[in-house]
Design an enzyme around this catalytic site. Structure first.
Site, PDB file in Angstrom:
ATOM      1  N   HIS A   1       0.968  -1.278  -0.172  1.00  0.00           N
ATOM      2  CA  HIS A   1      -0.148  -0.079  -0.070  1.00  0.00           C
ATOM      3  C   HIS A   1       0.831   1.150  -0.074  1.00  0.00           C
ATOM      4  CE1 HIS A   1      -4.005  -1.728   1.604  1.00  0.00           C
ATOM      5  NE2 HIS A   1      -4.081  -1.679   0.463  1.00  0.00           N
TER       6      HIS A   1
ATOM      7  N   ARG B   1     -12.298  -2.870 -19.048  1.00  0.00           N
ATOM      8  CA  ARG B   1     -12.042  -4.484 -18.484  1.00  0.00           C
ATOM      9  C   ARG B   1     -13.438  -4.617 -18.012  1.00  0.00           C
ATOM     10  NH1 ARG B   1      -8.382  -5.733 -13.486  1.00  0.00           N
ATOM     11  NH2 ARG B   1      -9.952  -4.522 -12.206  1.00  0.00           N
TER      12      ARG B   1
ATOM     13  N   GLU C   1      -3.267 -12.799 -17.639  1.00  0.00           N
ATOM     14  CA  GLU C   1      -2.992 -12.775 -16.310  1.00  0.00           C
ATOM     15  C   GLU C   1      -2.350 -14.093 -15.706  1.00  0.00           C
ATOM     16  OE1 GLU C   1      -5.869  -9.892 -14.279  1.00  0.00           O
ATOM     17  OE2 GLU C   1      -6.692 -10.987 -15.907  1.00  0.00           O
TER      18      GLU C   1
ATOM     19  N   ARG D   1      -0.711 -12.388  -4.159  1.00  0.00           N
ATOM     20  CA  ARG D   1      -0.257 -10.829  -3.916  1.00  0.00           C
ATOM     21  C   ARG D   1      -0.870  -9.933  -2.806  1.00  0.00           C
ATOM     22  NH1 ARG D   1      -3.457  -7.089  -7.316  1.00  0.00           N
ATOM     23  NH2 ARG D   1      -5.243  -7.830  -8.114  1.00  0.00           N
TER      24      ARG D   1
ATOM     25  N   ASN E   1       0.405  -7.678 -12.038  1.00  0.00           N
ATOM     26  CA  ASN E   1       0.074  -8.175 -10.675  1.00  0.00           C
ATOM     27  C   ASN E   1      -0.485  -9.564 -10.606  1.00  0.00           C
ATOM     28  OD1 ASN E   1       0.575  -5.527 -10.647  1.00  0.00           O
ATOM     29  ND2 ASN E   1      -1.539  -4.645  -9.671  1.00  0.00           N
ATOM     30  N   ASP E   2      -1.268  -9.877 -11.292  1.00  0.00           N
ATOM     31  CA  ASP E   2      -1.725 -11.397 -11.224  1.00  0.00           C
ATOM     32  C   ASP E   2      -0.904 -12.289 -11.864  1.00  0.00           C
ATOM     33  OD1 ASP E   2      -3.989 -11.537  -9.659  1.00  0.00           O
ATOM     34  OD2 ASP E   2      -5.336 -10.624 -10.984  1.00  0.00           O
TER      35      ASP E   2
ATOM     36  N   ARG F   1     -11.270   0.094 -14.959  1.00  0.00           N
ATOM     37  CA  ARG F   1     -11.764  -1.147 -13.909  1.00  0.00           C
ATOM     38  C   ARG F   1     -13.217  -0.730 -13.693  1.00  0.00           C
ATOM     39  NH1 ARG F   1      -7.296   1.309 -11.175  1.00  0.00           N
ATOM     40  NH2 ARG F   1      -5.543  -0.064 -11.348  1.00  0.00           N
TER      41      ARG F   1
END
Length: 561
Positions: free
Chosen positions: A184, A322, A411, A445, A434-435, A286
């Site tokens: 974060h 997406r 991904e 993750r 990320n994935d 998103r």
């Protein structure tokens, strides 16, 4: 002089005196209450409510990703299960302080055992508990210090509530001993444009007042630098500020090779900032914002309104949307809230949409209607595609609704390894690093205990990216990258060298990535990619690429002059 190493966020450099984050409040002793059960319960509930309200207020002030993080923290603070645990300890005669401390510790251990998204949230409990304890004791929570002058903040890690509201006129740079590139702290620092180095383990040894240079581009913290080093850092900071403040131009390499620089957005209201920072369009929108706050799926009309607002902000420009990516850390009551032992490997992304195809069809309907009403160049992609069959299914369905450009997210290693066959049946691929990192390294993750494996610099991940890049070149199909990796200026060059034709990132990262790309040719990018691929691990790949860039820099400057 010594040099500490960590992971740099962005390309910034800053210098100043160290100010260390105050230590956490000591744990309360287990003592019996003299005030009575009812009074202790009331004290605990009032303190929790006050902290939750403060977190919500900070989120409102910060906006962006910080708002989502802080709202999630507020919800954790008031979790009914946690409140029951506090009450139980008070009923046993404990004080509100002890009950809160012990209940939060127990709840934290439970979440860590569960892992996944909830495991990551366990780390937030420490900050929440500290704030509640401080309220109960009538003292200030240990937060960002205010020495009355600009400073470099040193901390083990920084709570989202503190990172979100850092005073950038006072905090020159941030250095943490814990955390990684997807923590974060790193994500919010990148979004706010803070010069930061995270995961510098020896940072805890720094002392208040000590002068340091924080070089995010190199991932280093130099202590007690010489006058010459300070002058060079000042000059670099001025050069970068001038480059960042310059009117934005389209992304391109030094040899003129165009690399579209796009924005990752979570809601239509974020579009204005992206446009102002020179985004050439949207590489990842998103759509979850419409769904996550609803008890039932939004109507076609509600969705159409949101999509139209987004598309109108980018007339004539590419906007990649997406489809709903629910499941894992984003379960929805009306779609896929059934318990799964390992939701990251369960019914999520396109899998969950196929299981509730009416929601998928309604979303495509709304997108097609918004597309017809605007002039943006709409691209639509499916999340979590694993097979060629899934690729054919989604592309065919999108065509049925009049979507001109349909693609898939890569991904999962399976789709990367079969990228040539996947791209034979769709219009483009977008790599979610990320994935892809999570599934390649078998490391959740959202789980802090394996954060060291959550690094897209790992050669195994880069090799998969390269597979997709090669497939894109062979089939003549665009290959974008829309994960956090694209926001790392040095890694962005490597990604281009691996075949990425566009990069999408948080708007705040655009200037640094644009500058980094403008200093390298395609040949150099490919050379850096080969160097990174030849490494044995993520740290070695990053270091090798950084060293290679440092060696190239004099040559590049000569060429420009």
């Amino acid at each position: 002089m010594t040099e500490l190493r960590g992971v740099g966020i962005g390309q910034g450099v800053a210098q100043g005196p160290v100010v260390r984050m105050a230590d956490a409040l000591p744990a309360p002793e287990k003592t019996s209450s003299t005030a009575g059960t009812d009074a202790e319960r009331a004290r605990a509930r009032e303190a929790v409510a006050a902290v939750a309200a403060e977190l919500m207020q900070r989120g409102e002030s910060a906006g962006g990703s910080a708002r989502e993080v802080l709202e999630a923290q507020a919800m954790i603070a008031e979790d009914p299960t946690l409140q029951d645990e506090v009450d139980a300890r008070i009923d046993d005669g404990g004080t509100a302080e002890w009950a809160v401390y012990d209940a939060f510790e127990g709840f934290k251990a439970t979440l860590e055992a569960v892992g996944g998204y909830l495991g990551e949230r366990a780390a937030d409990l420490d900050d929440i508990a500290q704030r509640v304890l401080a309220h109960l004791r009538g003292v200030a929570a240990s937060g960002v210090p205010d020495p009355g002058h600009p400073f470099v903040l040193i901390a083990r890690d920084l709570a989202p509530a503190d990172t979100a509201l850092l005073n950038l006129e006072q905090v020159l740079a941030l250095v943490t001993s814990d955390g990684g590139p997807t923590s974060h702290t790193a994500i919010l620092a990148r979004e706010k444009g803070i010069v930061a180095v995270v995961g510098a383990a020896d940072a805890v040894s720094l002392e208040d007042g000590q002068t340091v240079i924080v070089d995010a581009a190199a991932g280093t913290v130099t202590t007690d630098p010489s006058g010459e080093q300070l002058e060079r850092a000042t000059a670099r900071a001025a050069e970068r500020a001038a480059a960042v403040d310059a009117p934005p131009s389209p992304g391109a390499l030094a040899d003129g090779t165009a690399i579209a620089l796009l924005a990752n957005l979570g809601k239509p209201a974020d579009a204005a900032d992206a446009v102002a920072r020179g985004a050439e369009g949207v590489g990842l929108f998103r759509t979850e914002f419409l769904f996550l706050s609803s008890a039932q799926a939004p109507t076609i009309a509600e969705q159409r309104t949101g999509y139209t607002e987004l598309l109108e902000a980018f007339p004539g420009k590419k906007v990649v949307v997406r489809m709903l990516d629910a499941g894992a850390d984003k379960p929805l009551a009306f779609l896929n809230d059934a318990h799964e032992e390992n939701p990251a490997l369960g019914l999520r992304g396109l899998r969950s949409l196929r299981a509730s195809e009416d929601i998928l069809r309604e979303q495509l309907t709304a997108l097609a209607e918004a597309d017809a009403a605007t002039s943006a160049d709409l691209w639509v992609m499916a999340p979590m595609v694993a097979t060629v069959e899934e690729t054919k299914y989604f592309t065919s369905l999108a065509r049925e609704y009049g979507i001109r450009t349909a693609g898939v997210m890569v991904e999962i290693p399976a789709s990367a390894l079969l990228a040539d066959r996947v791209l034979a049946h769709t219009d483009f691929a977008s790599i979610g690093t990320n994935d892809l990192t999570q599934y390649t390294m078998a490391a959740d993750r959202m789980l802090g205990s394996v954060a060291n494996l959550q690094d897209p610099w790992h050669p195994a991940v880069l090799r998969l990216v390269g597979e997709v890049g090669v497939a894109g070149a062979r089939t003549g199909k665009p290959v974008g990258v829309c994960g956090e990796a694209a926001a790392d200026p040095l890694l962005a060059i490597v990604l281009v060298g691996l075949g990425a034709t566009s990069l999408s990132m948080a708007p705040a990262a655009l200037a640094d990535v644009r500058l980094a790309l403008s200093e390298r040719t395609l040949e150099e990018a490919r050379s850096l990619a080969e160097i990174a691929l030849a490494a044995d691990d993520a740290a070695s790949a990053r270091t090798a690429a950084a060293d290679a860039v440092a060696a190239l820099s004099p040559h590049q400057k000569e060429k420009k002059s």
